[in-house]
Design a protein around this motif. Sequence first.
Motif, PDB file in Angstrom:
ATOM      1  N   LEU A  34     -22.934   2.983  15.946  1.00  0.00           N
ATOM      2  CA  LEU A  34     -23.001   3.270  17.190  1.00  0.00           C
ATOM      3  C   LEU A  34     -23.471   2.086  18.151  1.00  0.00           C
ATOM      4  O   LEU A  34     -22.744   2.085  19.373  1.00  0.00           O
ATOM      5  CB  LEU A  34     -23.766   4.684  17.388  1.00  0.00           C
ATOM      6  N   CYS A  35     -24.412   1.430  17.791  1.00  0.00           N
ATOM      7  CA  CYS A  35     -25.019   0.596  18.675  1.00  0.00           C
ATOM      8  C   CYS A  35     -25.732  -0.586  18.064  1.00  0.00           C
ATOM      9  O   CYS A  35     -25.600  -0.812  16.820  1.00  0.00           O
ATOM     10  CB  CYS A  35     -26.206   1.305  19.156  1.00  0.00           C
ATOM     11  N   HIS A  36     -25.935  -1.684  18.989  1.00  0.00           N
ATOM     12  CA  HIS A  36     -26.608  -2.760  18.459  1.00  0.00           C
ATOM     13  C   HIS A  36     -27.977  -2.658  18.105  1.00  0.00           C
ATOM     14  O   HIS A  36     -28.839  -2.091  18.974  1.00  0.00           O
ATOM     15  CB  HIS A  36     -26.347  -3.878  19.454  1.00  0.00           C
ATOM     16  N   VAL A  37     -28.443  -2.793  16.877  1.00  0.00           N
ATOM     17  CA  VAL A  37     -29.925  -2.532  16.654  1.00  0.00           C
ATOM     18  C   VAL A  37     -30.488  -3.988  15.846  1.00  0.00           C
ATOM     19  O   VAL A  37     -30.178  -4.056  14.673  1.00  0.00           O
ATOM     20  CB  VAL A  37     -30.024  -1.473  15.377  1.00  0.00           C
ATOM     21  N   ASP A  38     -31.388  -4.372  16.730  1.00  0.00           N
ATOM     22  CA  ASP A  38     -32.225  -5.371  16.204  1.00  0.00           C
ATOM     23  C   ASP A  38     -33.399  -5.072  15.432  1.00  0.00           C
ATOM     24  O   ASP A  38     -33.463  -3.833  15.369  1.00  0.00           O
ATOM     25  CB  ASP A  38     -32.457  -6.428  17.392  1.00  0.00           C
ATOM     26  N   GLU A  39     -34.146  -5.937  15.124  1.00  0.00           N
ATOM     27  CA  GLU A  39     -35.317  -5.655  14.074  1.00  0.00           C
ATOM     28  C   GLU A  39     -36.339  -4.608  14.975  1.00  0.00           C
ATOM     29  O   GLU A  39     -37.025  -3.740  14.580  1.00  0.00           O
ATOM     30  CB  GLU A  39     -35.972  -6.937  13.636  1.00  0.00           C
ATOM     31  N   CYS A  40     -36.671  -5.062  16.126  1.00  0.00           N
ATOM     32  CA  CYS A  40     -37.468  -4.247  16.876  1.00  0.00           C
ATOM     33  C   CYS A  40     -36.859  -2.914  17.003  1.00  0.00           C
ATOM     34  O   CYS A  40     -37.647  -1.895  16.819  1.00  0.00           O
ATOM     35  CB  CYS A  40     -37.716  -4.936  18.170  1.00  0.00           C
ATOM     36  N   ALA A  41     -35.815  -2.576  17.447  1.00  0.00           N
ATOM     37  CA  ALA A  41     -35.125  -1.464  17.582  1.00  0.00           C
ATOM     38  C   ALA A  41     -35.253  -0.650  16.258  1.00  0.00           C
ATOM     39  O   ALA A  41     -35.577   0.496  16.058  1.00  0.00           O
ATOM     40  CB  ALA A  41     -33.726  -1.384  17.942  1.00  0.00           C
ATOM     41  N   GLU A  42     -34.937  -1.199  15.206  1.00  0.00           N
ATOM     42  CA  GLU A  42     -35.155  -0.663  13.808  1.00  0.00           C
ATOM     43  C   GLU A  42     -36.505  -0.010  13.340  1.00  0.00           C
ATOM     44  O   GLU A  42     -36.548   0.946  12.891  1.00  0.00           O
ATOM     45  CB  GLU A  42     -34.474  -1.650  12.647  1.00  0.00           C
TER      46      GLU A  42
END
Length: 767
Positions: free
Chosen positions: A271-279
């Motif tokens: 659904l979205c762009h998920v970088d390491e921080c968001a993960e």
Amino acid sequence: MDTPECGADPVRRVEVRVEGVVQGVGFRPFVHGLAQRLALSGHVGNDTAGVVIEAEGPREAVSGFLKALRSDAPPLAAIHELSVVELVPRGGRGFRILDSDGSGRRRALISADSATCEACLRELFDPHDRRYRYPFVNCTDCGPRFTIVRDIPYDRPNTTMAGFPLCGACSREYHDPSDRRFHAQPVCCPECGPQLRIIDAHGRPLGEDPVSRAAELLRAGMIVAVKGLGGYHLAADAVSRDAAATLRVRKHREDKPFAVMVATLAEARRLCHVDECAERALSGRRRPVVLLDRRDAGGAGAPVSDAVAPGTRRLGIMLPYTPLHHLLMRELATPIVLTSGNVSDEPIAFTDDDALARLAGIADAFLVHDRPIHVRADDSVVTTWRGRVIPVRRSRGYAPEPIACPREFPRPVLACGAELKNTVCLATGRRAVLSAHIGDLKNAETLLSFTESIEHLCRLFDITPEVVAHDLHPDYASTRYALEETGLDAIGVQHHHAHVAACLADNGVDGPAIGVAFDGTGYGTDGTVWGGEFLLATCATFERAGHLATVPMPGGEAAVRQPWRMAAAYLRADSRAGDLAVARRQGDRWEQVRKLIDSRVNTPATSSAGRLFDAVAAVLGVRDTVTYEGQAAIELEQRADPHHPDGYHAGVTDIGGTLVVDSPALLGAVVDDHRRGVDPALVAARFHNGLADVIRRTCQEIAERTGIRLVALSGGVFANRLLLGRTVDALEQHGFTVLSHGHVPCNDGGIGFGQAVVVGARDRAAR
């Protein structure tokens, strides 16, 4: 701290006191197991301050024990203080866990609620486990905490689990120091714990398998109220436009985005762009709603309906954080809307009777259980920025974990917070405890939640405030409570000073700093509405060094709800403004408002940056009216081209020693480009870039006058990541050190913390 080793005696005995979040998190069994591995004798126990330990054994083993207390502590533990006193060795064998000591002043901290751990998830989906598909599985590493605690010490009789006597199997786990459920206060199983059921709005049962039935109803487009950790949610199919639209109508929530729950990180990435921080934020123990940039809505990987989050390219995504959520999401295998169980502007429903009464006209069914919730707690909301998690709403998963403060509070402080996004704060010693998100103090239900939160925090942390901090606005409900209800020494704190002080303390400094406080509304010391402020500030004091130009707010609060009014105010001297599309859309009302401005009736002056954003949004056709706070600014940010480098120019003038930013020039440039037919994405970008540049130039001028090169950015406008990034870059490129928020929100959710910080600093200065 560990004391230096001395003498030749190979045996050492120490008393260790550990304070922080060390109860209900498996700390005693951790200590017990560590001591046994190192062959130490002694004991460990809880008291009202935390954990007390006596340990004896070979010097090297005791030193290793002290080091491991910090380095290897359980996942939910947070050690704030660890003190060591040397004792005379006295021998002994074995290491015991003592019963809790409930006497004395209470200083122990309660853990926030925590997402289901991997070990419990394995049990939940293991057909051979006795807790298979049991929606209340938990252990010392996860589960409900703050939302079920009535009092301390944190023992089962002081929680809402008191009404569920342990069965034999759970009792054996609870009393076994080697078991991960040793003294896990919410421990239970299908034989002795809470039970789940699904009912209609009249309380009639709807099926024998509540989870499967709820999933079936959701797939059919129905709305289901789901009892969570800190209150009720309203769930609906996130793919179906009809389901989301129906929920909007019933909840009276026209445009504000809904949060979406997905089953896995992989689904979040689709659904979205998920970088390491968001993960890390999505999958951590706090499990907040994380605001993420959405993938192409037309792509096959982004099936969520546009009705879920209209007007924004971002989605608020969260992963399951209770066993019930995991069961439901596995059954559904599709994203769901999961939004607060309330009608807009009301507090979240958390008792069963209240939920049935208030949500009966919204939900088609109720997925309920019989474990009471003692403290309501909405989901937390965070965003990510340059590798950092930044709180937008600090609530479940964070509250009531304290925030460490750089200096001592001479007197215990109760800070009542702001009118919007209210949180209250209790501060004593070197820590501040914030309530869970309470909301906007506009109705009786929210005000009751406000007073209940204060009473519960005071009782839970055994703090008797000696001073109360409040906003300067005389009509705020929080101000009236401070002045009329507490009977305490009351100290008013200017709204934007509280913002800046919160940012300073959030970063562990006292100042002095140039505080840039940009938001929608704040009561100024001169009787005008502030909101675009440059302050010379410490935690104790402030001076207004500059501000955006003041303009009238035609109709007062009506201008907040109708941004086109702010466009009319900014363009009142533009003879051609009537030809703009925004003026034509309003018809006769445009001229009526211009006449209102000329009459100076009900047109308070404001320097608000939020109202400047409103005017720009209206001119560009983004928003003439709003249905939730900050909507026009949020949607304007979404329209801006984040890669466009150019910006508009605004002058800065010294008027009587105060710097005044020619903010109308920014809107004038917007109007000029708009008349020339420039792409609104470029116009919006140029406005953001121009505002960032004039912030930098104003700070530069203040720095040249004062020598101060530390800047603190606060206020809800800096939730705008584009503006925040542009501003930080511009300031840092010119040699400034820039502070922003990391532990409390930059919006009014951090005001209570800032108020407490200011009062504490003033108390220290008065010594």
